[in-house]
Scaffold this motif. Structure first.
Motif, PDB file in Angstrom:
ATOM      1  N   MET A   1       0.910  -1.316  -0.146  1.00 34.14           N
ATOM      2  CA  MET A   1      -0.006   0.104  -0.245  1.00 34.14           C
ATOM      3  C   MET A   1       0.921   1.270  -0.048  1.00 34.14           C
ATOM      4  N   ALA A   2       0.621   2.216  -0.843  1.00 32.95           N
ATOM      5  CA  ALA A   2       1.317   3.435  -0.919  1.00 32.95           C
ATOM      6  C   ALA A   2       1.206   4.311   0.419  1.00 32.95           C
ATOM      7  N   ARG A   3       2.472   4.780   0.718  1.00 34.69           N
ATOM      8  CA  ARG A   3       2.207   5.768   2.063  1.00 34.69           C
ATOM      9  C   ARG A   3       1.773   6.967   1.597  1.00 34.69           C
ATOM     10  N   LYS A   4       0.761   7.610   2.262  1.00 33.69           N
ATOM     11  CA  LYS A   4      -0.012   8.842   1.990  1.00 33.69           C
ATOM     12  C   LYS A   4       1.076   9.934   2.187  1.00 33.69           C
ATOM     13  N   GLN A   5       1.401  10.616   1.491  1.00 36.12           N
ATOM     14  CA  GLN A   5       2.380  11.939   1.593  1.00 36.12           C
ATOM     15  C   GLN A   5       1.459  13.097   2.484  1.00 36.12           C
ATOM     16  N   PHE A   6       2.501  13.374   3.605  1.00 29.21           N
ATOM     17  CA  PHE A   6       2.241  14.384   4.550  1.00 29.21           C
ATOM     18  C   PHE A   6       1.953  15.773   3.695  1.00 29.21           C
ATOM     19  N   ARG A   7       1.011  16.561   3.948  1.00 28.73           N
ATOM     20  CA  ARG A   7       1.063  17.883   3.761  1.00 28.73           C
ATOM     21  C   ARG A   7       0.769  19.054   4.790  1.00 28.73           C
ATOM     22  N   PHE A   8       1.716  20.104   4.684  1.00 25.46           N
ATOM     23  CA  PHE A   8       1.415  20.889   5.863  1.00 25.46           C
ATOM     24  C   PHE A   8      -0.027  21.676   5.674  1.00 25.46           C
ATOM     25  N   PHE A   9      -0.230  21.927   4.408  1.00 22.24           N
ATOM     26  CA  PHE A   9      -1.458  22.673   4.005  1.00 22.24           C
ATOM     27  C   PHE A   9      -2.190  21.975   2.619  1.00 22.24           C
ATOM     28  N   PRO A  10      -3.379  22.047   2.666  1.00 23.56           N
ATOM     29  CA  PRO A  10      -3.954  21.472   1.293  1.00 23.56           C
ATOM     30  C   PRO A  10      -3.381  22.184   0.329  1.00 23.56           C
ATOM     31  N   GLN A  11      -3.206  21.437  -0.860  1.00 25.17           N
ATOM     32  CA  GLN A  11      -2.533  21.773  -2.024  1.00 25.17           C
ATOM     33  C   GLN A  11      -3.177  22.674  -2.659  1.00 25.17           C
ATOM     34  N   ARG A  12      -4.655  23.004  -2.503  1.00 22.94           N
ATOM     35  CA  ARG A  12      -5.595  23.608  -3.544  1.00 22.94           C
ATOM     36  C   ARG A  12      -5.217  25.050  -3.020  1.00 22.94           C
ATOM     37  N   PHE A  13      -4.719  25.402  -1.860  1.00 20.34           N
ATOM     38  CA  PHE A  13      -4.385  26.769  -1.280  1.00 20.34           C
ATOM     39  C   PHE A  13      -3.291  27.385  -1.925  1.00 20.34           C
ATOM     40  N   GLY A  14      -2.409  26.579  -2.404  1.00 20.04           N
ATOM     41  CA  GLY A  14      -1.098  26.921  -3.027  1.00 20.04           C
ATOM     42  C   GLY A  14      -0.242  27.401  -1.936  1.00 20.04           C
ATOM     43  N   PHE A  15       0.400  28.584  -2.028  1.00 18.44           N
ATOM     44  CA  PHE A  15       1.456  29.501  -1.237  1.00 18.44           C
ATOM     45  C   PHE A  15       0.688  30.258  -0.235  1.00 18.44           C
ATOM     46  N   PHE A  16      -0.575  30.577  -0.368  1.00 19.99           N
ATOM     47  CA  PHE A  16      -1.268  31.556   0.686  1.00 19.99           C
ATOM     48  C   PHE A  16      -1.113  31.126   1.877  1.00 19.99           C
ATOM     49  N   PRO A  17      -1.330  30.020   2.628  1.00 24.89           N
ATOM     50  CA  PRO A  17      -1.171  29.722   4.032  1.00 24.89           C
ATOM     51  C   PRO A  17       0.144  30.043   4.525  1.00 24.89           C
ATOM     52  N   TYR A  18       1.084  29.797   3.730  1.00 22.40           N
ATOM     53  CA  TYR A  18       2.667  29.792   4.101  1.00 22.40           C
ATOM     54  C   TYR A  18       2.902  31.438   4.374  1.00 22.40           C
ATOM     55  N   ILE A  19       2.284  32.467   3.527  1.00 21.97           N
ATOM     56  CA  ILE A  19       2.607  33.943   3.406  1.00 21.97           C
ATOM     57  C   ILE A  19       1.949  34.361   4.840  1.00 21.97           C
ATOM     58  N   TRP A  20       1.043  33.984   5.282  1.00 21.69           N
ATOM     59  CA  TRP A  20       0.369  34.228   6.855  1.00 21.69           C
ATOM     60  C   TRP A  20       1.524  33.751   7.628  1.00 21.69           C
ATOM     61  N   LEU A  21       2.197  32.807   7.708  1.00 20.26           N
ATOM     62  CA  LEU A  21       3.212  32.196   8.681  1.00 20.26           C
ATOM     63  C   LEU A  21       4.112  33.428   9.163  1.00 20.26           C
ATOM     64  N   ILE A  22       4.204  34.396   8.288  1.00 23.21           N
ATOM     65  CA  ILE A  22       5.653  35.398   8.562  1.00 23.21           C
ATOM     66  C   ILE A  22       5.179  36.286   9.644  1.00 23.21           C
ATOM     67  N   TYR A  23       3.534  36.448   9.808  1.00 24.50           N
ATOM     68  CA  TYR A  23       3.264  37.169  10.924  1.00 24.50           C
ATOM     69  C   TYR A  23       3.235  36.607  12.314  1.00 24.50           C
ATOM     70  N   LEU A  24       3.563  35.291  12.436  1.00 21.66           N
ATOM     71  CA  LEU A  24       3.706  34.637  13.801  1.00 21.66           C
ATOM     72  C   LEU A  24       5.131  35.032  14.075  1.00 21.66           C
ATOM     73  N   VAL A  25       6.196  35.666  13.513  1.00 23.95           N
ATOM     74  CA  VAL A  25       7.206  36.624  13.937  1.00 23.95           C
ATOM     75  C   VAL A  25       6.869  37.461  15.309  1.00 23.95           C
ATOM     76  N   PHE A  26       5.667  38.118  14.947  1.00 19.56           N
ATOM     77  CA  PHE A  26       5.539  39.312  15.968  1.00 19.56           C
ATOM     78  C   PHE A  26       4.937  38.728  17.387  1.00 19.56           C
ATOM     79  N   PRO A  27       4.217  37.769  17.679  1.00 21.13           N
ATOM     80  CA  PRO A  27       4.000  37.217  18.905  1.00 21.13           C
ATOM     81  C   PRO A  27       5.379  36.521  19.640  1.00 21.13           C
ATOM     82  N   VAL A  28       6.244  36.100  18.913  1.00 15.14           N
ATOM     83  CA  VAL A  28       7.496  35.886  19.243  1.00 15.14           C
ATOM     84  C   VAL A  28       8.406  36.858  19.895  1.00 15.14           C
TER      85      VAL A  28
END
Length: 384
Positions: A1-28
């Motif tokens: 059985m093929a191993r299911k590939q892990f994805r951090f975010f759904p592929q259909r959203f593209g790079f959009f979710p990763y851009i928002w991660l930049i703003y987590l620098v501020f609470p740090v």
């Protein structure tokens, strides 16, 4: 059985979710100045907030609401125990509130979120200077307005997706209707032709010895019949492919020229922005109308008008032939054109189109075909 590939975010959203991660620098950065257990707890809360952010891209229903509630709770803790400027993390939450398709859940989530924001500001009045509150207010207003914009955008995407699905259903229905029509044509024409060839072949076999001259004549008749059948097959096959209005007008001009009928075309035959599906159905209607003119009208002139507005496409086909006559209309046209008019109406109904038949201004017949235009914006949209 093929191993299911892990994805951090759904592929259909593209790079959009990763851009928002930049703003987590501020609470740090807002954890600067803390040490020991409180610093480690702050990092843990930011990490948990990141987990909620990821999960909200994957969850639906009650699970989605639970993760959203946890995200709001983390913002409250970071605001009270660490820095009021952690309130900016509410932009993450306001984005996800806009994802609610159900109106009741949307307003419930927005009310809770607005209540939390107001409560946090009221609780911290003693610790925040007036200028800082004024600085925060525009951002709070933006957080409360953002869900409406996100929800509107998501609803539009949903409508476009449903429209694509509906268009695909229509395409399949048109294909199925065309197959049925071709099957009927094959049965009505080719079945009779092949039966005739079979009977004549049997007759030639009997006459080849008794009456050779008659056998040769029948053989020549078989040849003519088979050539006619081949021509019919080619016509049926050619009708199976999608044809644009411009292509059909070129074929109509050739047919009318052979029948010594002058053709006049007004309007843009290219129909820019009109979908292939609509153009194919319109071209089939034009083909049927021109065939009826050649066979039944006795006309020597034909005029085709093409008009297009923001809401509809209108095509008129008018001739100067014998016309419908007094007190005659669509029923007479259907009698003259066989199943042609009925077939046109059935095709047009698939795209909410319609046709009307009336007497022309100078006698003859005027056929008007109207189809709606559906306009969609976006890369995957289409107009037609």
């Amino acid at each position: 059985m093929a191993r299911k590939q892990f994805r951090f975010f759904p592929q259909r959203f593209g790079f959009f979710p990763y851009i928002w991660l930049i703003y987590l620098v501020f609470p740090v950065l807002n954890l600067k100045g803390y040490s020991g257990f409180k610093l480690m707890a702050g990092y843990a809360l930011v990490l948990l907030f990141l987990v909620t952010y990821r999960q909200l891209y994957w969850q639906e229903g009650k699970a989605f609401s639970a993760w959203l509630g946890l995200q709001i709770l983390i913002i409250v803790v970071l605001f009270i125990l660490y820095s009021p400027y952690n309130l900016y993390m509410g932009f993450f939450t306001s984005n996800f509130i806009g994802w609610y398709a159900d109106s009741r859940r949307f307003w419930r989530a927005l009310t809770v979120f607005a209540g939390v924001l107001i409560a946090l500001i009221l609780l911290s009045l003693a610790h925040i200077q007036g200028t800082e509150i004024l600085f925060l207010l525009p951002f709070i207003m933006m957080m409360l307005v953002t869900p409406f914009g996100i929800r509107s955008m998501n609803r539009r995407r949903l409508l476009e997706r449903e429209l694509d699905q509906a268009n695909e259903v229509i395409r399949q229905m048109v294909k199925r209707e065309e197959r049925m029509r071709i099957a009927r044509d094959l049965h009505d024409t080719m079945g009779h032709t092949l039966s005739l060839i079979t009977l004549k072949s049997q007759l030639v076999e009997k006459l080849v010895v008794k009456n050779p001259e008659r056998a040769q004549a029948e053989a020549r008749e078989i040849e003519r019949t088979s050539r006619a059948a081949l021509r019919q097959v080619r016509e049926l096959v050619s009708e199976m492919r999608a044809v644009s209005v411009a292509e059909e007008l070129a074929e109509a001009a050739e047919m009318l020229r052979s029948a010594e009928i002058a053709l006049e075309v007004d309007g843009d035959a290219a129909l820019p922005g009109v979908s292939d599906l609509t153009q194919n159905i319109l071209s089939l209607c034009i083909k049927e109308a021109i065939t009826n003119i050649v066979k039944h009208s006795g006309a020597d002139r034909c005029r085709i008008g093409i008009g297009m507005t923001a809401g509809e496409v209108r095509i008129t086909v008018e001739d100067n032939g014998v016309g419908l006559g007094q007190d005659r209309g669509a029923e007479e046209a259907e009698r003259q054109g066989g199943n042609g008019m009925k077939g046109m109406a059935e095709r047009l109904s698939l795209i909410d189109g319609s046709l009307t038949l009336a007497s022309g201004a100078g006698g003859g017949t005027l056929l008007t075909v109207v189809t709606p235009r559906v306009v969609k914006d976006g890369k995957d949209g289409e107009t037609g």
